[in-house]
Design an enzyme around this catalytic site. Structure first.
Site, PDB file in Angstrom:
ATOM      1  N   ASP A   5      -1.154   6.454  -5.288  1.00 52.69           N
ATOM      2  CA  ASP A   5      -2.177   7.422  -5.681  1.00 52.69           C
ATOM      3  C   ASP A   5      -1.567   8.462  -6.608  1.00 52.69           C
ATOM      4  OD1 ASP A   5      -4.257   6.582  -3.544  1.00 52.69           O
ATOM      5  OD2 ASP A   5      -2.454   6.982  -2.368  1.00 52.69           O
ATOM      6  N   HIS A  14       0.824  -1.210   0.000  1.00 62.24           N
ATOM      7  CA  HIS A  14       0.000   0.000   0.000  1.00 62.24           C
ATOM      8  C   HIS A  14       0.862   1.265   0.000  1.00 62.24           C
ATOM      9  CE1 HIS A  14      -3.328   2.488   2.140  1.00 62.24           C
ATOM     10  NE2 HIS A  14      -3.606   2.417   0.855  1.00 62.24           N
ATOM     11  N   GLU A  48      -3.969   4.022  -8.385  1.00 68.99           N
ATOM     12  CA  GLU A  48      -5.249   4.651  -8.070  1.00 68.99           C
ATOM     13  C   GLU A  48      -5.280   6.081  -8.599  1.00 68.99           C
ATOM     14  OE1 GLU A  48      -8.189   6.137  -4.490  1.00 68.99           O
ATOM     15  OE2 GLU A  48      -6.602   4.710  -3.997  1.00 68.99           O
ATOM     16  N   GLU A  65       0.769  -0.376  -4.742  1.00 71.79           N
ATOM     17  CA  GLU A  65      -0.355   0.529  -4.969  1.00 71.79           C
ATOM     18  C   GLU A  65       0.119   1.929  -4.662  1.00 71.79           C
ATOM     19  OE1 GLU A  65      -3.828   3.001  -3.551  1.00 71.79           O
ATOM     20  OE2 GLU A  65      -1.969   2.426  -2.524  1.00 71.79           O
ATOM     21  N   HIS A  72      -1.777  11.319  -1.963  1.00 72.61           N
ATOM     22  CA  HIS A  72      -3.080  10.757  -1.592  1.00 72.61           C
ATOM     23  C   HIS A  72      -4.106  11.839  -1.315  1.00 72.61           C
ATOM     24  CE1 HIS A  72      -6.148   9.294   1.231  1.00 72.61           C
ATOM     25  NE2 HIS A  72      -6.090   8.179   0.519  1.00 72.61           N
TER      26      HIS A  72
END
Length: 249
Positions: free
Chosen positions: A42, A13, A115, A40, A55
Protein backbone atom coordinates in the site's frame (compact mmCIF):
# COMPACT_ATOMS: atom_id res chain seq x y z
CA UNK A 1 -9.27 -13.13 -23.77
CA UNK A 2 -5.99 -12.78 -25.65
CA UNK A 3 -2.45 -11.73 -24.92
CA UNK A 4 0.19 -12.88 -22.49
CA UNK A 5 -0.12 -12.21 -18.79
CA UNK A 6 3.36 -12.24 -17.30
CA UNK A 7 2.37 -11.43 -13.71
CA UNK A 8 3.06 -14.33 -11.30
CA UNK A 9 -0.02 -16.10 -9.92
CA UNK A 10 1.03 -15.98 -6.25
CA UNK A 11 1.27 -12.52 -4.66
CA UNK A 12 2.55 -11.93 -1.12
CA UNK A 13 0.26 -9.56 0.78
CA UNK A 14 1.96 -6.43 2.15
CA UNK A 15 5.34 -8.06 1.66
CA UNK A 16 5.04 -11.23 3.74
CA UNK A 17 1.57 -11.05 5.13
CA UNK A 18 1.64 -11.38 8.87
CA UNK A 19 5.04 -13.05 9.29
CA UNK A 20 6.91 -9.73 9.35
CA UNK A 21 5.86 -6.11 9.87
CA UNK A 22 3.65 -5.31 6.89
CA UNK A 23 4.72 -2.88 4.20
CA UNK A 24 8.38 -2.87 5.26
CA UNK A 25 11.46 -4.01 3.37
CA UNK A 26 11.88 -6.72 6.01
CA UNK A 27 8.52 -8.16 4.93
CA UNK A 28 9.52 -8.13 1.26
CA UNK A 29 12.77 -9.92 2.05
CA UNK A 30 10.96 -12.59 4.06
CA UNK A 31 8.41 -13.12 1.30
CA UNK A 32 11.26 -13.56 -1.16
CA UNK A 33 12.87 -16.17 1.11
CA UNK A 34 9.63 -18.14 0.85
CA UNK A 35 9.96 -18.18 -2.92
CA UNK A 36 7.64 -15.33 -3.83
CA UNK A 37 8.45 -13.20 -6.87
CA UNK A 38 5.37 -10.95 -6.72
CA UNK A 39 4.22 -8.71 -3.90
CA UNK A 40 1.40 -6.39 -2.92
CA UNK A 41 1.77 -3.26 -0.83
CA UNK A 42 0.00 0.00 0.00
CA UNK A 43 1.32 3.44 -0.91
CA UNK A 44 0.28 6.95 0.07
CA UNK A 45 1.88 10.40 0.20
CA UNK A 46 3.63 12.16 3.03
CA UNK A 47 2.75 15.80 3.67
CA UNK A 48 5.66 16.83 1.47
CA UNK A 49 4.75 14.47 -1.36
CA UNK A 50 7.00 11.46 -0.76
CA UNK A 51 5.31 8.14 -1.70
CA UNK A 52 5.69 5.77 1.25
CA UNK A 53 4.18 2.48 2.40
CA UNK A 54 1.35 2.46 4.94
CA UNK A 55 -2.01 0.71 4.91
CA UNK A 56 -4.01 2.66 7.48
CA UNK A 57 -4.69 6.37 7.30
CA UNK A 58 -3.32 6.60 10.85
CA UNK A 59 0.00 5.52 12.29
CA UNK A 60 -0.92 3.89 15.59
CA UNK A 61 -1.46 0.26 14.51
CA UNK A 62 1.81 -0.31 12.65
CA UNK A 63 4.25 2.29 13.99
CA UNK A 64 5.10 4.10 17.21
CA UNK A 65 3.74 7.31 15.69
CA UNK A 66 0.41 9.01 16.21
CA UNK A 67 -2.08 10.72 13.98
CA UNK A 68 -2.63 10.72 10.23
CA UNK A 69 0.44 9.54 8.36
CA UNK A 70 -0.18 11.80 5.40
CA UNK A 71 -0.13 14.85 7.66
CA UNK A 72 3.56 14.40 8.48
CA UNK A 73 6.60 15.17 6.31
CA UNK A 74 8.83 12.29 5.32
CA UNK A 75 11.62 13.54 7.59
CA UNK A 76 9.42 12.77 10.61
CA UNK A 77 7.92 9.57 9.21
CA UNK A 78 11.35 8.16 8.42
CA UNK A 79 12.30 8.25 12.11
CA UNK A 80 9.37 6.09 13.22
CA UNK A 81 9.67 2.47 14.31
CA UNK A 82 7.52 0.35 11.98
CA UNK A 83 8.64 -3.01 13.34
CA UNK A 84 8.43 -3.19 17.13
CA UNK A 85 4.61 -3.51 17.07
CA UNK A 86 5.04 -6.84 15.30
CA UNK A 87 7.76 -8.46 17.40
CA UNK A 88 11.01 -7.55 19.18
CA UNK A 89 13.07 -9.06 16.36
CA UNK A 90 11.91 -6.26 14.06
CA UNK A 91 12.27 -3.36 16.48
CA UNK A 92 13.72 -0.35 14.71
CA UNK A 93 12.57 -1.36 11.23
CA UNK A 94 11.84 1.94 9.44
CA UNK A 95 8.89 2.74 7.20
CA UNK A 96 9.68 2.16 3.53
CA UNK A 97 9.60 4.63 0.68
CA UNK A 98 8.37 3.57 -2.74
CA UNK A 99 11.84 4.44 -4.01
CA UNK A 100 13.46 1.89 -1.67
CA UNK A 101 10.93 -0.77 -2.61
CA UNK A 102 11.50 -0.09 -6.30
CA UNK A 103 15.25 -0.59 -5.88
CA UNK A 104 14.77 -3.91 -4.04
CA UNK A 105 12.24 -5.30 -6.51
CA UNK A 106 14.19 -4.34 -9.62
CA UNK A 107 17.47 -5.69 -8.25
CA UNK A 108 15.77 -9.06 -7.83
CA UNK A 109 13.48 -9.08 -10.87
CA UNK A 110 10.33 -9.11 -8.72
CA UNK A 111 6.82 -7.91 -9.56
CA UNK A 112 4.48 -5.58 -7.69
CA UNK A 113 0.76 -5.01 -7.28
CA UNK A 114 0.91 -1.46 -5.93
CA UNK A 115 -2.28 -0.44 -4.18
CA UNK A 116 -2.79 3.32 -4.21
CA UNK A 117 -4.15 3.95 -0.71
CA UNK A 118 -4.77 7.70 -0.48
CA UNK A 119 -5.20 9.61 2.74
CA UNK A 120 -8.92 10.49 2.57
CA UNK A 121 -9.41 13.62 0.50
CA UNK A 122 -6.20 13.23 -1.52
CA UNK A 123 -7.36 10.61 -4.02
CA UNK A 124 -6.54 12.44 -7.26
CA UNK A 125 -3.32 13.97 -5.94
CA UNK A 126 -2.07 10.61 -4.71
CA UNK A 127 -3.04 8.72 -7.84
CA UNK A 128 -1.21 11.16 -10.08
CA UNK A 129 1.88 11.41 -7.87
CA UNK A 130 2.22 7.63 -7.47
CA UNK A 131 1.86 7.03 -11.20
CA UNK A 132 4.46 9.68 -11.96
CA UNK A 133 6.83 8.18 -9.39
CA UNK A 134 6.42 4.67 -10.81
CA UNK A 135 7.07 5.92 -14.33
CA UNK A 136 10.25 7.57 -13.06
CA UNK A 137 11.51 4.82 -10.75
CA UNK A 138 11.00 1.73 -12.87
CA UNK A 139 13.43 1.18 -15.71
CA UNK A 140 12.19 0.32 -19.18
CA UNK A 141 13.70 -3.16 -19.04
CA UNK A 142 11.79 -4.05 -15.86
CA UNK A 143 8.04 -4.64 -15.70
CA UNK A 144 6.51 -1.70 -13.79
CA UNK A 145 3.93 -2.28 -11.07
CA UNK A 146 0.28 -3.00 -11.65
CA UNK A 147 -1.44 0.06 -10.14
CA UNK A 148 -4.53 -0.95 -8.19
CA UNK A 149 -6.98 0.92 -5.99
CA UNK A 150 -10.44 0.82 -4.46
CA UNK A 151 -10.67 4.54 -5.26
CA UNK A 152 -11.76 5.29 -8.84
CA UNK A 153 -10.61 8.91 -8.54
CA UNK A 154 -7.10 7.71 -7.72
CA UNK A 155 -7.03 5.30 -10.67
CA UNK A 156 -8.45 7.97 -12.96
CA UNK A 157 -5.70 10.39 -11.98
CA UNK A 158 -3.07 7.65 -12.38
CA UNK A 159 -4.43 6.88 -15.84
CA UNK A 160 -4.20 10.52 -16.87
CA UNK A 161 -0.72 11.01 -15.41
CA UNK A 162 0.86 7.84 -16.83
CA UNK A 163 -1.50 6.11 -19.27
CA UNK A 164 1.17 3.59 -20.26
CA UNK A 165 1.02 1.92 -16.83
CA UNK A 166 -1.33 -1.00 -16.25
CA UNK A 167 -4.17 -0.58 -13.77
CA UNK A 168 -6.49 -2.84 -11.79
CA UNK A 169 -9.77 -2.03 -10.08
CA UNK A 170 -10.08 -3.31 -6.52
CA UNK A 171 -13.56 -4.27 -5.32
CA UNK A 172 -14.81 -5.24 -1.86
CA UNK A 173 -18.39 -5.42 -3.15
CA UNK A 174 -19.77 -5.85 -6.63
CA UNK A 175 -21.46 -2.91 -8.34
CA UNK A 176 -24.31 -3.60 -10.74
CA UNK A 177 -21.85 -3.59 -13.64
CA UNK A 178 -18.27 -4.15 -12.47
CA UNK A 179 -17.05 -4.13 -16.06
CA UNK A 180 -18.27 -0.63 -16.86
CA UNK A 181 -16.02 1.15 -14.37
CA UNK A 182 -13.05 -1.06 -15.17
CA UNK A 183 -13.51 -0.23 -18.83
CA UNK A 184 -13.82 3.52 -18.20
CA UNK A 185 -10.59 3.44 -16.19
CA UNK A 186 -8.94 1.34 -18.91
CA UNK A 187 -7.97 -1.36 -16.42
CA UNK A 188 -6.39 -4.65 -17.41
CA UNK A 189 -7.63 -6.53 -14.33
CA UNK A 190 -10.25 -6.58 -11.60
CA UNK A 191 -9.17 -7.71 -8.12
CA UNK A 192 -12.03 -8.70 -5.82
CA UNK A 193 -12.45 -9.97 -2.31
CA UNK A 194 -12.13 -13.70 -2.95
CA UNK A 195 -15.64 -14.31 -1.60
CA UNK A 196 -17.06 -12.34 -4.54
CA UNK A 197 -15.32 -14.35 -7.24
CA UNK A 198 -17.18 -17.19 -8.91
CA UNK A 199 -17.18 -18.94 -12.26
CA UNK A 200 -19.67 -16.49 -13.75
CA UNK A 201 -17.60 -13.45 -12.83
CA UNK A 202 -14.38 -15.06 -14.05
CA UNK A 203 -16.13 -15.75 -17.35
CA UNK A 204 -17.44 -12.20 -17.67
CA UNK A 205 -14.05 -10.68 -16.92
CA UNK A 206 -12.20 -12.95 -19.32
CA UNK A 207 -14.78 -12.37 -22.06
CA UNK A 208 -14.15 -8.63 -21.67
CA UNK A 209 -10.39 -9.13 -21.95
CA UNK A 210 -9.77 -8.50 -18.25
CA UNK A 211 -7.77 -10.59 -15.79
CA UNK A 212 -9.56 -11.95 -12.73
CA UNK A 213 -7.60 -11.66 -9.47
CA UNK A 214 -8.53 -12.05 -5.79
CA UNK A 215 -7.46 -11.09 -2.28
CA UNK A 216 -6.73 -12.26 0.52
CA UNK A 217 -6.77 -16.07 0.46
CA UNK A 218 -5.14 -17.95 3.33
CA UNK A 219 -6.88 -21.32 3.08
CA UNK A 220 -5.41 -23.97 0.81
CA UNK A 221 -8.76 -25.47 -0.15
CA UNK A 222 -10.16 -22.11 -1.16
CA UNK A 223 -7.01 -21.36 -3.15
CA UNK A 224 -7.39 -24.64 -5.04
CA UNK A 225 -11.05 -23.92 -5.78
CA UNK A 226 -10.22 -20.49 -7.14
CA UNK A 227 -7.43 -21.86 -9.28
CA UNK A 228 -9.90 -24.35 -10.73
CA UNK A 229 -12.09 -21.41 -11.76
CA UNK A 230 -9.22 -20.05 -13.86
CA UNK A 231 -8.33 -16.91 -11.93
CA UNK A 232 -5.15 -15.10 -12.91
CA UNK A 233 -3.70 -14.04 -9.56
CA UNK A 234 -4.13 -14.58 -5.83
CA UNK A 235 -2.98 -12.41 -2.92
CA UNK A 236 -2.18 -14.25 0.32
CA UNK A 237 -0.82 -13.70 3.82
CA UNK A 238 0.10 -17.40 4.09
CA UNK A 239 3.43 -17.18 2.33
CA UNK A 240 4.81 -19.99 4.50
CA UNK A 241 1.99 -22.40 3.62
CA UNK A 242 0.81 -21.49 0.13
CA UNK A 243 2.49 -20.43 -3.06
CA UNK A 244 5.59 -21.17 -5.10
CA UNK A 245 7.24 -23.37 -2.48
CA UNK A 246 4.12 -25.31 -1.49
CA UNK A 247 2.65 -28.46 -3.00
CA UNK A 248 -0.62 -26.69 -3.76
CA UNK A 249 0.72 -25.04 -6.88
Amino acid sequence: MTGDWPFPFWIAHRGAGKLAPENTLAAFRLGARHGYAAFECDVKLSADGVPFLLHDATLERTTNGRGVGGDLPWGELSRLDAGAWHSPAYAGEPPATLQAVAAFLQANGFWLDLEIKPTPGTEAQTGAAVAEAVARLWHERVQPPLLSSFRPDALRAARDAAPQLQRALLLDKLPADPLALASELRCVAVITDHRLMDAALVGRLHAAGLRAMVYTVNDGGRAQALQALGIDGLVTDAVDRLGPGAQLR
